[in-house]
Design a protein around this motif. Structure first.
Motif, PDB file in Angstrom:
ATOM      1  N   UNK B 226      58.695  21.949  53.641  1.00 47.39           N
ATOM      2  CA  UNK B 226      59.376  21.237  52.542  1.00 47.39           C
ATOM      3  C   UNK B 226      58.535  20.076  52.029  1.00 47.39           C
ATOM      4  N   UNK B 231      60.464  21.273  44.280  1.00 44.69           N
ATOM      5  CA  UNK B 231      61.854  21.719  44.171  1.00 44.69           C
ATOM      6  C   UNK B 231      62.352  21.466  42.749  1.00 44.69           C
ATOM      7  N   UNK B 289      74.843  12.434  38.370  1.00 47.57           N
ATOM      8  CA  UNK B 289      74.225  12.886  39.627  1.00 47.57           C
ATOM      9  C   UNK B 289      75.229  13.568  40.550  1.00 47.57           C
ATOM     10  N   UNK B 290      76.528  13.385  40.276  1.00 44.04           N
ATOM     11  CA  UNK B 290      77.549  14.077  41.069  1.00 44.04           C
ATOM     12  C   UNK B 290      77.535  15.583  40.792  1.00 44.04           C
ATOM     13  N   UNK B 293      72.212  16.438  41.540  1.00 45.25           N
ATOM     14  CA  UNK B 293      71.812  15.308  42.391  1.00 45.25           C
ATOM     15  C   UNK B 293      70.332  14.953  42.285  1.00 45.25           C
ATOM     16  N   UNK B 295      69.020  12.112  41.620  1.00 44.73           N
ATOM     17  CA  UNK B 295      68.714  10.817  42.251  1.00 44.73           C
ATOM     18  C   UNK B 295      68.291  10.996  43.709  1.00 44.73           C
ATOM     19  N   UNK B 296      69.051  11.852  44.431  1.00 46.40           N
ATOM     20  CA  UNK B 296      68.742  12.032  45.846  1.00 46.40           C
ATOM     21  C   UNK B 296      67.443  12.806  46.041  1.00 46.40           C
ATOM     22  N   UNK B 297      67.211  13.788  45.153  1.00 51.74           N
ATOM     23  CA  UNK B 297      65.960  14.545  45.264  1.00 51.74           C
ATOM     24  C   UNK B 297      64.770  13.617  45.053  1.00 51.74           C
ATOM     25  N   UNK B 299      64.762  10.456  45.760  1.00 50.58           N
ATOM     26  CA  UNK B 299      64.662   9.678  47.005  1.00 50.58           C
ATOM     27  C   UNK B 299      63.916  10.477  48.075  1.00 50.58           C
ATOM     28  N   UNK B 300      64.306  11.749  48.198  1.00 49.42           N
ATOM     29  CA  UNK B 300      63.658  12.602  49.201  1.00 49.42           C
ATOM     30  C   UNK B 300      62.161  12.762  48.892  1.00 49.42           C
ATOM     31  N   UNK B 303      60.486   9.602  50.007  1.00 51.31           N
ATOM     32  CA  UNK B 303      60.400   9.527  51.469  1.00 51.31           C
ATOM     33  C   UNK B 303      59.464  10.582  52.050  1.00 51.31           C
ATOM     34  N   UNK B 306      60.411  16.006  50.701  1.00 48.24           N
ATOM     35  CA  UNK B 306      59.943  17.129  49.876  1.00 48.24           C
ATOM     36  C   UNK B 306      58.669  16.688  49.158  1.00 48.24           C
ATOM     37  N   UNK B 346      67.446  24.401  43.537  1.00 46.00           N
ATOM     38  CA  UNK B 346      68.844  24.085  43.838  1.00 46.00           C
ATOM     39  C   UNK B 346      69.613  24.290  42.540  1.00 46.00           C
TER      40      UNK B 346
END
Lengths: 76, 350
Positions: B226, B231, B289-290, B293, B295-297, B299-300, B303, B306, B346
């Motif tokens: 990953x 993604x 984003x609900x 998502x 925003x979270x991707x 973030x990932x 970090x 991904x 996704x």
């Protein structure tokens, strides 16, 4: 759409609330989500808890993409 | 005692005249007498039967609380002991169709009471119940109500009286996938030879055994690493940029859109909103984003979990959209993703 994208050999995960529809449209990797109007969110939670829940769901979707499967699989 | 047969009817919040998407979360209610399409349906029974009650339930409530909803419905059926249960017609409404399909299956299988519903052939609810209940083949929108109700009434009437139905084509219902033994004038060998001759001559003939169409795509291999993967995110939830620049339809989508999100840290309001006409978009509009998502991707990605979030996000509206259009969208989007070297996708749905 899920099925046609996967036909190219790209792994795809369907995040959806009515998972029976996911199955009938041919999704192989399925992450059940919160609710129809807010699949990846829950407005009833405070922002911290909602963020944690959302992060958990997206994490699960990524794990699904990284998991070998041979048949329809729900990642719960 | 009346000699009319008894019908219990099921409708969603919209056809039950309670309200639109804002009432889609209502829990099931039983009302004595007939509401909405149950009135036209009773008229089509021509005095032979009577609608004794109508269950109204919100489409979201049913699908999110299937067990509780079915429990209420099954109890109501037991209390009212109808001769036949009628649901819908749901046309091409997915959530309504799933509700009709699930309750039809449950009532027919558990209580052994015949159930008639009506749906457009592509409705996902058809496959849920067609082998246990009778699904009248309807148009894809409520414009087909006038045709659907008499066909449903004629079938309900036969079922209530214990009369065997004619073939699906004649009665107007979706084939149940069951075979029955019946007498014919000509024996099999003669029919087969006649069919063969017709085929040689290029004439029309009708097979007696149509092949089922199974089209399942094998799962694609998993992403190995990953942290090196790109993604992409895609949705049928109708999230579009402010102003909906490509005019993506709010229902029965004819097109999809793609938007460059490379410089963004999420799909934030009010730059994005939902144009979807099939669910209450208040929560999505508060925070898109609900639904997607991003925003979270992002973030990932930061970090290092991904490798990268694909620069483009893909979107359309998945309500009342035909299967053929959805296939076309998937083929077109998939080709772009493949060419862009995307490793995984996704796709979120509302």
């Amino acid at each position: 759409m899920v099925k046609e994208i996967e036909r190219y050999g790209i792994p795809i995960v369907h995040m959806a609330t009515i998972t029976t529809i996911s199955e009938s449209v041919g999704a192989n990797r399925i992450v059940p989500t919160v609710a129809i109007p807010h699949p990846v969110g829950n407005p009833q939670l405070n922002s911290e808890d909602e963020h944690a829940l959302r992060k958990e769901l997206v994490n699960r979707a990524l794990n699904a993409l990284a998991t070998e499967i041979t048949e329809i699989t729900h990642f719960e | 005692m009346s000699d009319k047969f008894k019908v219990l009817y099921y409708v969603n919040q919209f056809f039950g005249q309670v309200g639109g998407e804002d009432k889609a979360g209502m829990s099931p209610e039983h009302r004595p007498g007939k509401v909405g399409p149950a009135m036209g349906f009773e008229g089509a029974l021509k005095g032979e039967g009577e609608v004794v009650g109508t269950i109204i339930c919100g489409d979201n409530y049913f699908n999110e609380n299937k067990e509780e909803s079915l429990k209420f419905i099954l109890n109501t059926v037991k209390e009212t002991s109808p001769d036949v249960v009628v649901a819908g017609p749901a046309f091409n409404a997915g959530r309504y169709g799933m509700a009709c399909g699930e309750l039809a299956k449950a009532v027919a299988a558990e209580l052994k009471i015949p159930v008639v519903t009506g749906m457009y052939v592509e409705n996902p609810g058809v496959d849920v119940c067609k082998d246990k209940a009778i699904v009248v083949s309807t148009a894809d929108s409520a414009a087909g109500m006038r045709k659907a109700l008499p066909a449903m009434a004629a079938i309900a009437s036969k079922l209530a009286k214990g009369i065997e139905l004619d073939e699906p084509e004649k009665e107007g219902y979706i084939p149940q996938g069951i075979r029955k033994t019946l007498f014919t004038e000509k024996r099999g060998s003669q029919r087969a030879v006649e069919m063969l001759i017709a085929r040689f001559k290029g004439e029309e003939f009708e097979t007696e055994m149509p092949m089922p169409v199974f089209d399942q795509v094998d799962p694609a291999p998993a992403i190995k690493d990953l942290s090196k993967a790109t993604i992409a995110v895609c949705t049928s939830g109708g999230i579009v940029p402010e102003g909906n620049p490509d005019g993506i339809q709010s229902a029965s989508a004819q097109k999809w859109g793609k938007y460059d999100v490379s410089g963004m840290n999420g799909l934030n309001a009010p730059d994005f909103y939902s144009t979807h006409g099939g669910y209450d978009t208040a929560y999505a509009n508060e925070n898109p984003n609900r639904v997607v998502p991003l925003d979270l991707l992002k973030d990932f990605e930061k970090e290092g979990i991904i490798g990268k979030v694909h620069d483009w996000f893909y979107t359309t509206t998945g309500t009342g959209t035909s299967v053929s259009n959805a296939q076309k969208f998937g083929t077109e989007i998939g080709k772009e993703l493949l060419n862009a070297g995307v490793d995984g996708v996704i796709l979120t749905s509302t």
